[in-house]
Design a protein around this motif. Structure first.
Motif, PDB file in Angstrom:
ATOM      1  N   SER A  74      13.778 -13.641 -17.040  1.00 33.10           N
ATOM      2  CA  SER A  74      13.470 -14.064 -15.683  1.00 33.10           C
ATOM      3  C   SER A  74      14.772 -14.090 -14.900  1.00 33.10           C
ATOM      4  CB  SER A  74      12.837 -15.458 -15.656  1.00 33.10           C
ATOM      5  OG  SER A  74      11.508 -15.428 -16.109  1.00 33.10           O
ATOM      6  N   SER A  75      14.680 -13.889 -13.589  1.00 35.73           N
ATOM      7  CA  SER A  75      15.891 -13.915 -12.773  1.00 35.73           C
ATOM      8  C   SER A  75      15.623 -14.597 -11.438  1.00 35.73           C
ATOM      9  CB  SER A  75      16.410 -12.498 -12.539  1.00 35.73           C
ATOM     10  OG  SER A  75      15.480 -11.734 -11.784  1.00 35.73           O
ATOM     11  N   TYR A  76      16.691 -15.141 -10.890  1.00 38.94           N
ATOM     12  CA  TYR A  76      16.690 -15.771  -9.574  1.00 38.94           C
ATOM     13  C   TYR A  76      17.805 -15.143  -8.756  1.00 38.94           C
ATOM     14  CZ  TYR A  76      13.580 -19.316 -11.502  1.00 38.94           C
ATOM     15  OH  TYR A  76      12.497 -19.954 -12.078  1.00 38.94           O
ATOM     16  N   VAL A  77      17.440 -14.424  -7.697  1.00 43.76           N
ATOM     17  CA  VAL A  77      18.441 -13.877  -6.782  1.00 43.76           C
ATOM     18  C   VAL A  77      18.833 -14.980  -5.808  1.00 43.76           C
ATOM     19  CG1 VAL A  77      18.823 -12.241  -4.895  1.00 43.76           C
ATOM     20  CG2 VAL A  77      17.730 -11.475  -7.019  1.00 43.76           C
ATOM     21  N   VAL A  78      20.134 -15.206  -5.690  1.00 48.33           N
ATOM     22  CA  VAL A  78      20.662 -16.291  -4.864  1.00 48.33           C
ATOM     23  C   VAL A  78      21.645 -15.708  -3.855  1.00 48.33           C
ATOM     24  CG1 VAL A  78      21.870 -18.502  -4.860  1.00 48.33           C
ATOM     25  CG2 VAL A  78      20.443 -17.864  -6.826  1.00 48.33           C
TER      26      VAL A  78
END
Length: 202
Positions: A39-43
């Motif tokens: 899973s990834s979170y673009v910030v």
């Protein structure tokens, strides 16, 4: 016809070791085997986080709000490379690298129709600047939105924002790391499950 390795997922034993691979179009069933994902979170540089709504055509959790991007590495593919690849494929977003923040994340969830997700799923943060542009693939994403982490995490944990089951648990764990996503500490790759530990030295 031969299938691309990118169309297979890595099957795991309970200790996170690779035990084979399977066509990803057949892996999610009523008895989904444990497999490797991310899973990834673009910030953004201002701390905003990119959320997506899964396409309504998805087999698992269609139309559900979730983290930026999920996916599966191909056999032999580095997890961070798979994150960069899928963010480009799903969102048309060019990124250079991904930072490991939750190396041990694992979950199992069952849909109302009995379809199971069963993954060891390390979580990554991907940093972009405020000029980042998106071109989402409609077969993957129905909606994108930038939100503040405080608004999102408080809504998820307070029950006013519905998200995928894995995202909710990730929000709990990420919030425990730090109050803001730019402050999440980076974990060493040596903490990844055995099947995901890179063999190169870059």
């Amino acid at each position: 016809m031969d299938r691309s390795p990118a169309q297979h997922v890595v099957l795991l034993d309970d200790e996170g070791r690779a035990v084979g691979s399977q066509d990803k179009t057949t892996v999610h069933t009523l008895n989904t085997p444990l497999h490797l994902a991310f899973s990834s979170y673009v910030v953004r540089s201002d701390g905003a986080v990119l959320l997506t709504r899964r396409a309504s055509s998805k087999k698992t959790w269609p139309g559900v709000l979730t983290n930026t991007c999920c996916g599966h590495p191909a056999p032999g593919e580095r997890l961070d490379d798979a994150v960069v690849r899928r963010i480009g494929e799903e969102l048309g977003l060019r990124v250079d690298s991904a930072e490991l923040v939750l190396p041990h994340f694992r979950y199992r969830a069952v849909m109302d129709n009995g379809i199971v997700e069963n993954e060891i799923c390390p979580v990554y943060r991907v940093l972009v600047d405020e000029q980042a542009t998106l071109d989402p693939d409609p077969l993957e994403v129905d909606e994108t939105r930038w939100v503040t982490w405080r608004e999102f995490s408080e809504g998820v944990l307070g029950g006013s924002i519905d998200v995928s089951p894995w995202c909710r648990t990730q929000v709990e764990q990420l919030t425990a790391l730090a109050e803001e996503p730019l402050a999440w500490p980076v974990s060493p790759e040596s903490l990844l499950p055995p099947a995901a530990r890179p063999t190169d030295t870059r």
